[in-house]
Motif scaffolding. Structure first.
Motif, PDB file in Angstrom:
ATOM      1  N   LEU A 256      12.314   4.115 -15.320  1.00 37.79           N
ATOM      2  CA  LEU A 256      12.167   4.430 -13.905  1.00 37.79           C
ATOM      3  C   LEU A 256      12.244   5.935 -13.680  1.00 37.79           C
ATOM      4  O   LEU A 256      11.457   6.505 -12.911  1.00 37.79           O
ATOM      5  N   ASN A 257      13.174   6.594 -14.364  1.00 36.34           N
ATOM      6  CA  ASN A 257      13.308   8.045 -14.247  1.00 36.34           C
ATOM      7  C   ASN A 257      12.026   8.747 -14.689  1.00 36.34           C
ATOM      8  O   ASN A 257      11.536   9.660 -14.013  1.00 36.34           O
ATOM      9  N   CYS A 258      11.464   8.323 -15.816  1.00 38.62           N
ATOM     10  CA  CYS A 258      10.237   8.935 -16.319  1.00 38.62           C
ATOM     11  C   CYS A 258       9.070   8.732 -15.355  1.00 38.62           C
ATOM     12  O   CYS A 258       8.264   9.647 -15.130  1.00 38.62           O
ATOM     13  N   LEU A 259       8.973   7.542 -14.783  1.00 37.28           N
ATOM     14  CA  LEU A 259       7.868   7.260 -13.851  1.00 37.28           C
ATOM     15  C   LEU A 259       7.980   8.103 -12.585  1.00 37.28           C
ATOM     16  O   LEU A 259       6.976   8.649 -12.095  1.00 37.28           O
ATOM     17  N   ILE A 260       9.194   8.232 -12.054  1.00 37.44           N
ATOM     18  CA  ILE A 260       9.395   9.036 -10.846  1.00 37.44           C
ATOM     19  C   ILE A 260       9.067  10.501 -11.119  1.00 37.44           C
ATOM     20  O   ILE A 260       8.362  11.153 -10.328  1.00 37.44           O
ATOM     21  N   CYS A 261       9.568  11.022 -12.244  1.00 41.52           N
ATOM     22  CA  CYS A 261       9.321  12.428 -12.576  1.00 41.52           C
ATOM     23  C   CYS A 261       7.859  12.659 -12.959  1.00 41.52           C
ATOM     24  O   CYS A 261       7.303  13.736 -12.698  1.00 41.52           O
ATOM     25  N   LEU A 262       7.238  11.652 -13.579  1.00 39.19           N
ATOM     26  CA  LEU A 262       5.804  11.727 -13.875  1.00 39.19           C
ATOM     27  C   LEU A 262       5.008  11.874 -12.593  1.00 39.19           C
ATOM     28  O   LEU A 262       4.113  12.725 -12.487  1.00 39.19           O
ATOM     29  N   TRP A 263       5.342  11.061 -11.609  1.00 41.67           N
ATOM     30  CA  TRP A 263       4.638  11.116 -10.330  1.00 41.67           C
ATOM     31  C   TRP A 263       4.861  12.472  -9.644  1.00 41.67           C
ATOM     32  O   TRP A 263       3.927  13.053  -9.100  1.00 41.67           O
ATOM     33  N   TYR A 264       6.085  12.992  -9.720  1.00 44.47           N
ATOM     34  CA  TYR A 264       6.360  14.302  -9.116  1.00 44.47           C
ATOM     35  C   TYR A 264       5.526  15.402  -9.783  1.00 44.47           C
ATOM     36  O   TYR A 264       5.099  16.351  -9.117  1.00 44.47           O
ATOM     37  N   GLY A 265       5.281  15.282 -11.084  1.00 49.72           N
ATOM     38  CA  GLY A 265       4.527  16.306 -11.799  1.00 49.72           C
ATOM     39  C   GLY A 265       3.023  16.196 -11.665  1.00 49.72           C
ATOM     40  O   GLY A 265       2.294  17.095 -12.116  1.00 49.72           O
ATOM     41  N   MET A 266       2.532  15.139 -11.043  1.00 52.24           N
ATOM     42  CA  MET A 266       1.086  14.963 -10.899  1.00 52.24           C
ATOM     43  C   MET A 266       0.518  15.973  -9.890  1.00 52.24           C
ATOM     44  O   MET A 266       1.170  16.317  -8.904  1.00 52.24           O
ATOM     45  N   PRO A 267      -0.708  16.457 -10.120  1.00 51.18           N
ATOM     46  CA  PRO A 267      -1.308  17.458  -9.228  1.00 51.18           C
ATOM     47  C   PRO A 267      -1.378  17.030  -7.764  1.00 51.18           C
ATOM     48  O   PRO A 267      -1.296  17.879  -6.868  1.00 51.18           O
ATOM     49  N   ILE A 268      -1.510  15.742  -7.497  1.00 47.20           N
ATOM     50  CA  ILE A 268      -1.581  15.280  -6.118  1.00 47.20           C
ATOM     51  C   ILE A 268      -0.255  15.497  -5.385  1.00 47.20           C
ATOM     52  O   ILE A 268      -0.219  15.596  -4.154  1.00 47.20           O
TER      53      ILE A 268
ATOM     54  N   ILE B   1       4.782  10.667 -21.760  1.00 45.21           N
ATOM     55  CA  ILE B   1       5.160  10.316 -23.128  1.00 45.21           C
ATOM     56  C   ILE B   1       6.475   9.532 -23.115  1.00 45.21           C
ATOM     57  O   ILE B   1       6.629   8.521 -23.810  1.00 45.21           O
ATOM     58  N   GLY B   2       7.421  10.003 -22.307  1.00 39.53           N
ATOM     59  CA  GLY B   2       8.705   9.318 -22.200  1.00 39.53           C
ATOM     60  C   GLY B   2       8.553   7.898 -21.699  1.00 39.53           C
ATOM     61  O   GLY B   2       9.216   6.970 -22.202  1.00 39.53           O
ATOM     62  N   ALA B   3       7.680   7.697 -20.721  1.00 40.63           N
ATOM     63  CA  ALA B   3       7.460   6.354 -20.172  1.00 40.63           C
ATOM     64  C   ALA B   3       6.893   5.413 -21.238  1.00 40.63           C
ATOM     65  O   ALA B   3       7.281   4.239 -21.327  1.00 40.63           O
ATOM     66  N   ILE B   4       5.984   5.921 -22.078  1.00 41.21           N
ATOM     67  CA  ILE B   4       5.409   5.104 -23.149  1.00 41.21           C
ATOM     68  C   ILE B   4       6.489   4.691 -24.147  1.00 41.21           C
ATOM     69  O   ILE B   4       6.562   3.526 -24.566  1.00 41.21           O
ATOM     70  N   PHE B   5       7.350   5.652 -24.520  1.00 40.05           N
ATOM     71  CA  PHE B   5       8.439   5.343 -25.448  1.00 40.05           C
ATOM     72  C   PHE B   5       9.382   4.302 -24.856  1.00 40.05           C
ATOM     73  O   PHE B   5       9.751   3.328 -25.527  1.00 40.05           O
ATOM     74  N   GLN B   6       9.780   4.493 -23.603  1.00 39.93           N
ATOM     75  CA  GLN B   6      10.739   3.564 -22.995  1.00 39.93           C
ATOM     76  C   GLN B   6      10.136   2.173 -22.851  1.00 39.93           C
ATOM     77  O   GLN B   6      10.822   1.165 -23.074  1.00 39.93           O
ATOM     78  N   LEU B   7       8.863   2.115 -22.492  1.00 36.56           N
ATOM     79  CA  LEU B   7       8.201   0.816 -22.362  1.00 36.56           C
ATOM     80  C   LEU B   7       8.120   0.120 -23.722  1.00 36.56           C
ATOM     81  O   LEU B   7       8.289  -1.109 -23.812  1.00 36.56           O
ATOM     82  N   THR B   8       7.901   0.889 -24.779  1.00 35.37           N
ATOM     83  CA  THR B   8       7.880   0.331 -26.129  1.00 35.37           C
ATOM     84  C   THR B   8       9.247  -0.226 -26.507  1.00 35.37           C
ATOM     85  O   THR B   8       9.358  -1.349 -27.030  1.00 35.37           O
ATOM     86  N   TYR B   9      10.291   0.556 -26.233  1.00 38.42           N
ATOM     87  CA  TYR B   9      11.652   0.103 -26.549  1.00 38.42           C
ATOM     88  C   TYR B   9      12.006  -1.166 -25.761  1.00 38.42           C
ATOM     89  O   TYR B   9      12.597  -2.105 -26.306  1.00 38.42           O
ATOM     90  N   ILE B  10      11.628  -1.195 -24.497  1.00 37.01           N
ATOM     91  CA  ILE B  10      11.924  -2.363 -23.658  1.00 37.01           C
ATOM     92  C   ILE B  10      11.182  -3.592 -24.175  1.00 37.01           C
ATOM     93  O   ILE B  10      11.727  -4.703 -24.219  1.00 37.01           O
ATOM     94  N   SER B  11       9.922  -3.402 -24.582  1.00 45.40           N
ATOM     95  CA  SER B  11       9.130  -4.519 -25.104  1.00 45.40           C
ATOM     96  C   SER B  11       9.766  -5.108 -26.357  1.00 45.40           C
ATOM     97  O   SER B  11       9.840  -6.335 -26.522  1.00 45.40           O
TER      98      SER B  11
END
Length: 235
Positions: A58-70, A84-94
């Motif tokens: 959740l932290n990675c997704l929120i910060c990812l969205w904040y860093g987006m150009p929009i 990248i962090g979101a991909i790693f966390q999703l892998t670990y969760i899976s």
């Protein structure tokens, strides 16, 4: 040096700090691998908790969205590191869900769905109810709150080290990587004049210094415990 040249040098320093932050964050994203090797070998999640990876996603997704150009033009390196962090966390969760018992599978799957639902609401609200400036402020405060909430982990570790007088659960290189990453993104935020980046990473820098000071004190006074640490047992 004219203003154009100075601006170019300034931009170069900020990009270098952001890239360094990405590199050290990547090292941190790799840190749970020993834990998940153990889970895969034993084909069981044992007593490990999957909640830290839910919070981290959740932290990675929120910060990812904040860093987006929009949302925040000009800080794309915040988006890259958190994607990248979101991909790693999703892998670990899976992996965790795959090897968990039935009850924990349902719980973790529900929490994962909740994370994506919360993220979808944040994106929808920020796009449809705020103009560009208000959107950046709204998402910036969310990212700061999310990052600060993640500091519960190092605070728990610091408390554990003081109570046990052992650095077993505070690996030196992990603490060092955390400090350097925080310093890098603190510098990046300062150079980008973005308090939503430099404030939480400034706090992270202070906590990182505290961890290394404690490590130095307790490892020299009481001796470093040589048992292999379970890197994710406290995260």
């Amino acid at each position: 040096m004219n203003s154009t040249g100075l601006s170019s040098v300034f931009s170069g320093f900020s990009d270098a700090a952001g890239i360094a932050g990405n590199i050290f964050a990547f090292a941190l994203f790799l840190s749970p691998i020993p834990t998940f090797r153990r889970i895969i070998r034993s084909r069981s999640t044992e007593q490990f908790s999957g909640l830290p990876y839910i919070y981290a996603l959740l932290n990675c997704l929120i910060c990812l969205w904040y860093g987006m150009p929009i949302v925040s033009p000009g800080i794309i390196l915040v988006a890259t590191v958190n994607s990248i962090g979101a991909i790693f966390q999703l892998t670990y969760i899976s992996i965790f869900i795959w090897y968990a018992d039935k009850g924990r599978k349902l719980k973790m799957s529900g929490l994962l769905a909740a994370v994506f639902a919360v993220f979808a609401v944040i994106v929808f609200v920020s796009v449809n109810f705020f103009n560009s400036q208000a959107r950046q402020i709204f998402d910036g405060y969310l990212s700061v709150f999310s990052l600060i909430s993640m500091f519960a982990s190092p605070l728990c570790v610091i408390n554990l080290v003081i109570k046990t007088r052992s650095v077993e659960y505070m690996p030196f290189y992990l603490s060092l990587a955390t400090l350097v990453m925080s310093v890098s993104f603190f510098s990046y935020g300062m150079l980008k004049f973005d308090p939503f980046i430099y404030v939480p990473n400034g706090i992270g820098t202070i906590l990182g210094i505290c961890q290394l000071v404690l490590y130095s004190y307790y490892s020299s006074k009481y001796g470093e415990d040589l048992r292999e640490p379970l890197l994710a047992s406290y995260a």
